[in-house]
Each structure stands twice: as structure tokens, then as C-alpha cells.
Design a protein around this motif. Structure first.
Motif, short mmCIF file in Angstrom:
data_model
loop_
_atom_site.label_atom_id
_atom_site.label_comp_id
_atom_site.label_asym_id
_atom_site.label_seq_id
_atom_site.Cartn_x
_atom_site.Cartn_y
_atom_site.Cartn_z
N GLY A 142 3.13 5.30 -7.69
CA GLY A 142 4.39 5.11 -6.98
C GLY A 142 4.74 3.68 -6.66
N THR A 143 3.80 2.75 -6.80
CA THR A 143 4.12 1.35 -6.48
C THR A 143 4.40 0.59 -7.77
OG1 THR A 143 2.81 1.33 -4.46
CG2 THR A 143 3.26 -0.79 -5.48
N ALA A 158 6.73 2.65 0.34
CA ALA A 158 7.64 2.70 1.48
C ALA A 158 6.90 2.94 2.79
CB ALA A 158 8.69 3.79 1.26
N ILE A 159 5.93 3.85 2.77
CA ILE A 159 5.19 4.17 3.99
C ILE A 159 4.38 2.99 4.47
CG2 ILE A 159 3.31 5.59 4.90
CD1 ILE A 159 4.45 7.93 3.32
N ALA A 160 3.69 2.30 3.55
CA ALA A 160 2.91 1.13 3.95
C ALA A 160 3.81 0.05 4.52
CB ALA A 160 2.12 0.59 2.75
N ALA A 161 5.01 -0.08 3.97
CA ALA A 161 5.95 -1.10 4.45
C ALA A 161 6.43 -0.79 5.86
CB ALA A 161 7.14 -1.20 3.49
N THR A 182 -0.96 -4.17 -2.18
CA THR A 182 -0.85 -3.36 -3.39
C THR A 182 -2.06 -3.62 -4.28
OG1 THR A 182 1.57 -3.34 -3.33
CG2 THR A 182 0.54 -2.93 -5.46
N PHE A 183 -2.59 -2.56 -4.87
CA PHE A 183 -3.76 -2.72 -5.75
C PHE A 183 -3.77 -1.61 -6.79
CE2 PHE A 183 -4.83 -0.32 -1.98
CZ PHE A 183 -5.56 0.77 -2.43
N ASP A 184 -4.53 -1.84 -7.84
CA ASP A 184 -4.65 -0.85 -8.92
C ASP A 184 -5.61 0.26 -8.51
OD1 ASP A 184 -2.93 -2.29 -10.51
OD2 ASP A 184 -4.51 -3.36 -11.57
N VAL A 185 -5.24 1.47 -8.84
CA VAL A 185 -6.07 2.64 -8.54
C VAL A 185 -6.74 3.12 -9.83
CG1 VAL A 185 -6.08 5.04 -7.78
CG2 VAL A 185 -4.68 3.37 -6.58
N TYR A 186 -8.06 3.14 -9.80
CA TYR A 186 -8.83 3.77 -10.88
C TYR A 186 -9.31 5.13 -10.38
CZ TYR A 186 -8.63 -0.74 -13.18
OH TYR A 186 -8.16 -1.88 -13.78
N SER A 225 -2.85 4.29 -11.61
CA SER A 225 -1.57 3.67 -11.31
C SER A 225 -1.80 2.56 -10.28
CB SER A 225 -0.58 4.70 -10.76
OG SER A 225 0.70 4.13 -10.63
N SER A 226 -0.72 2.05 -9.71
CA SER A 226 -0.82 1.10 -8.60
C SER A 226 -0.33 1.79 -7.34
CB SER A 226 0.03 -0.15 -8.88
OG SER A 226 -0.48 -0.88 -9.97
N THR A 227 -0.95 1.45 -6.23
CA THR A 227 -0.56 2.05 -4.96
C THR A 227 -0.50 0.97 -3.89
OG1 THR A 227 -1.00 3.96 -3.52
CG2 THR A 227 -2.88 2.56 -4.04
N SER A 228 0.06 1.33 -2.74
CA SER A 228 0.15 0.40 -1.61
C SER A 228 -0.47 1.03 -0.38
CB SER A 228 1.61 0.04 -1.31
OG SER A 228 2.19 -0.66 -2.39
N ALA A 229 -1.02 0.19 0.48
CA ALA A 229 -1.62 0.64 1.74
C ALA A 229 -1.46 -0.48 2.75
CB ALA A 229 -3.10 0.99 1.54
N LYS A 230 -1.79 -0.18 3.99
CA LYS A 230 -1.66 -1.17 5.06
C LYS A 230 -3.03 -1.73 5.40
CE LYS A 230 -0.92 0.32 9.30
NZ LYS A 230 -0.23 0.93 10.46
N LEU A 231 -3.14 -3.06 5.44
CA LEU A 231 -4.38 -3.70 5.85
C LEU A 231 -4.32 -4.01 7.34
CD1 LEU A 231 -5.32 -6.26 3.04
CD2 LEU A 231 -5.88 -3.83 3.23
#
Length: 396
Positions: free
Chosen positions: A65-66, A123-126, A275-279, A300-306
Motif C-alpha cells: 500500500g505504500t 495514511a494511518i502512519a501519517a 517506509t521500508f520494504d516488506v519481505y 511490497s513497501s509499507t509504512s509505520a510510525k517510529l
């Protein structure tokens, strides 16, 4: 002698038996292989495996989704860099940091969202990091939960809603258009709630199994509040929050200085979006410090909150909040090994500061200012009516 179709098929079958077919990324066999290959983190079953292609399709959509590498519309983007913006010393940075502990009054920092059957991590991480920063920089007097629904449905430059979006575009939208309030599915405290219902990943979950739901979609942009919301349906404009221009860590190098800059940003201004790549192995993360051991299955690539960082067994990690509900990982959180060469989380960071002057509502002066403004309008309208009545006397 040319190979016949039969001989080619036989050769394929012999090789498959000899080498062994690769197990499915959600299978117990694959999880056992992950645990045998490393000891930094523990793999376990986070998603139902029953050879159902719908479940695998759902997982890939949720984990993705990212979108990345979008160019900004503004030529000034190249000057908006997080890296190098702070004059700091190594001694300024603690070995361990958790934003939940520094700002305990901002409960949004530890909130774990549930995307449902939607690729909305961008969107959620943002909005999650934006909400945290509003709370932090208002000295805890303003604690909204911003609406991923509003961002996903109204930001056309962000792109595809549940099918992916650009993190930087999300923060640009906060700067140019503002984002309204709105919490999780079926919540009523904000203007626009998230419309994708939470769902379970395994049969042991108390939630509806995600693979049984219809593919998620986001409705058309509506600049009104939900009818069931506690906020007046016509109060959309009055519930908008704005940020300043976003800045990023794009293409940050692997020097210690770069890491220190990012740490200082988090400990000073609050959580950021990464944002980072998901394996495939990340899907089975249960705890410990994650480091990919299987580069053969890119998802894919995904986003998360640090929200922080730490060190365990001489291994440095980032502390992140995912949006795959609390059944995944360490109650929805994860530890991510710093400077992984194939994922480079540090080089895809975006954030911005809240702009209280432009935001329509604030539990501090802005609420009072809005009430005063309305009162003045009512008085002004009354005076206009009186003047019209007075002038009408001369027309009779």
C-alpha cells in the motif's frame, strides 16, 4: 537430440523432488525455517494458512500500500531535509528512548490501528504521527485523533486510497488542505471515522476473519462530518488541523551522524513516519529485533510510525508501531534492526510540525476564538437587521 515436452516435465519434477519446493510464506514449515536461520527474533503464525489464495491476497494488500519515489510539486523540496539540521553531540542522545514514556499524556503515541482489509499504512502512519505531534507541541492541551479516512478519500495527489499512497504527499496535504479529526472504525468522537472494520488474521481471533471480507474501498471525498458523529455534520471546516511544510530524510546515508539526526528529531519533535520494504519473513514477526533472513520473497513497501529506539545484546534497533492490529508482533509494535542494507528504513522518513495558527480548532485559545468569532457575527447580523428596519421607515 531435442528435449521433448515429456522429458522437460520429468526433469522439472526430478529437480523439484531433489531440491524441495519452497514452503508457503505463511506455513508452519516456513516459520520453522526462519527460527532455525537466526536467533535475533522469533517467528510465529500471525496469519491463517489454509492454502486459501484469498488470505494470501489479503495479506499482500495489507502489507503493501505504500508508494515511493513520488516527486513533489514544489521545487523547494530538495531544501527540506531533516538530515544535518541539528547541531548535536553524541552525548545528547540517550541509549534508549520511548516516546510513550517521555510524553505519557499523549496516549495516541501507543495507539495500534487496525487497517482491516485495506492497504492504508501510508495514511494511518501519517495521521498517527501528526496526532502525536499536535498533542506534544500543544503541551498536551490539544489531543485530537486525525482522520485517515479524510486523508485517503480527499487527497487526490496521494493516489489510490486502499490500494496505496505516497507518504510525502500525505504530509503535503496536511500542509495545504488540512485534515479533520476521526478515530477508528465506528468511533463517534471525531468528524470522520475510519470505515474499514477491524478483522482477524487467524481463526483464534475474536474478530471476523479478514479473508472473508470484501475488498476494501474508500468512499468519495465528503467535506462533512459523519451523521453518527458527536461533531456537528456541518463542522468539517472547524475541525481541520494543519501542519507546516514537511521535511524528510530521503536518501540519508549510513553514517552515525544520520542516525543521530533522526533520533534527535524523534526525541525533540515526536514520532515520524517511516517506509521500508516488506519481505515475507516480516509477516511472521512475533518479537525480538527483526532483521530479514529471506530476501527471495519481496512482498511490497509499507509504512509505520517510529516512536523510539534501543539496544539489546549489542544490537541497535528502532521501535515502531504497526497498523496490523495487536494480534501481530509485540502487541502491534516491533523492533527493527538499524541500518539493514536491503531495507534502509532510515532513508525514507517524513515528518512536519503542526501549525496551530491555521488550524480551526484547539482546546486552548482557538475554541474560544471560534466562539468569539461566532458571537461577533451574530451581533453584526443583528445590527444589520436593525439598520435595514430603520431605513425601511423612509421608504413607506
Amino acid at each position: 537430440m531435442e528435449n521433448s515436452p515429456i522429458s522437460v516435465t520429468l526433469l522439472f519434477l526430478i529437480c523439484k523432488v531433489t531440491l524441495g519446493a519452497k514452503p508457503h510464506p505463511l506455513s508452519d514449515e516456513y516459520i520453522s525455517q526462519l527460527n532455525a536461520k537466526q536467533s535475533l527474533w522469533m517467528a510465529g503464525s500471525n496469519f491463517e494458512f489454509n492454502n486459501d489464495p484469498k488470505m494470501w491476497s489479503y495479506v499482500k494488500k495489507m502489507a503493501g500500500g505504500t508508494l515511493i519515489h513520488r516527486q513533489s510539486n514544489r521545487s523547494t523540496r530538495s531544501n527540506l531535509r531533516m538530515t544535518g539540521s541539528y547541531d548535536i553531540k553524541v552525548t545528547d542522545i540517550p541509549e534508549m528512548f520511548d516516546a510513550r514514556e517521555k510524553w505519557p499524556n499523549c496516549t495516541s503515541i501507543g495507539q495500534v490501528w487496525d487497517q482491516g482489509a485495506c492497504g492504508s499504512s501510508w495514511a494511518i502512519a501519517a495521521v498517527s504521527a501528526m496526532s502525536d505531534r499536535i498533542c506534544i507541541h500543544s503541551n498536551f492541551t490539544d489531543r485530537p485523533i486525525l482522520s485517515p479516512e479524510d486523508l485517503m478519500s480527499c487527497c487526490t495527489d496521494c493516489r489510490y486510497g486502499c490500494d496505496g499512497g505516497y507518504p510525502f504527499a500525505a504530509w503535503e496535504y496536511w500542509f495545504t488542505n488540512g485534515i479533520t479529526t476521526g478515530g477508528a472504525y465506528n468511533s463517534t468522537g471525531g468528524c470522520k471515522a475510519y470505515t474499514n472494520q477491524p478483522c482477524g488474521h487467524t481463526k483464534s481471533s475474536t474478530l471476523t476473519l479478514c479473508s472473508t471480507l470484501e475488498p476494501a474501498c474508500i468512499p468519495n471525498c465528503q467535506r462533512t462530518c459523519d451523521a453518527h458523529s458527536e461533531v456537528n455534520v456541518d463542522s468539517y471546516d472547524e475541525t481541520l488541523y494543519f501542519g507546516f511544510e514537511p521535511y524528510e530524510n530521503l536518501y540519508c546515508d549510513t553514517t552515525q551522524s544520520c542516525i543521530e539526526q533522526l533520533k534527535y528529531e524523534i526525541m525533540t519533535n515526536g514520532p515520524v513516519e517511516a517506509t521500508f520494504d516488506v519481505y515475507a519473513d516480516f509477516l511472521s514477526y512475533k518479537g525480538g529485533i527483526y532483521s530479514t533472513v529471506d530476501l527471495s520473497e519481496f512482498v511490497s513497501s509499507t509504512s509505520a510510525k517510529l516512536i523510539g529506539w534501543g539496544i539489546e545484546n549489542n544490537q541497535s534497533y528502532w521501535l515502531g508501531v504497526n497498523s496490523w492490529n495487536t494480534e501481530w508482533g509485540e502487541n502491534g509494535l516491533f523492533k527493527f534492526l538499524m541500518l539493514q542494507p536491503f531495507q534502509m528504513l532510515e532513508s525514507k522518513i517524513v515528518a512536519a510540525m503542526p501549525n496551530f495558527a491555521r488550524s480551526k480548532m484547539d482546546s486552548r485559545p482557538r475554541n474560544n476564538a471560534f466562539k468569539i468569532k461566532n458571537a461577533r457575527l451574530r451581533v453584526f447580523s443583528f445590527l444589520i437587521i436593525l439598520k435595514i428596519v430603520w431605513l425601511a421607515r423612509f421608504c413607506i
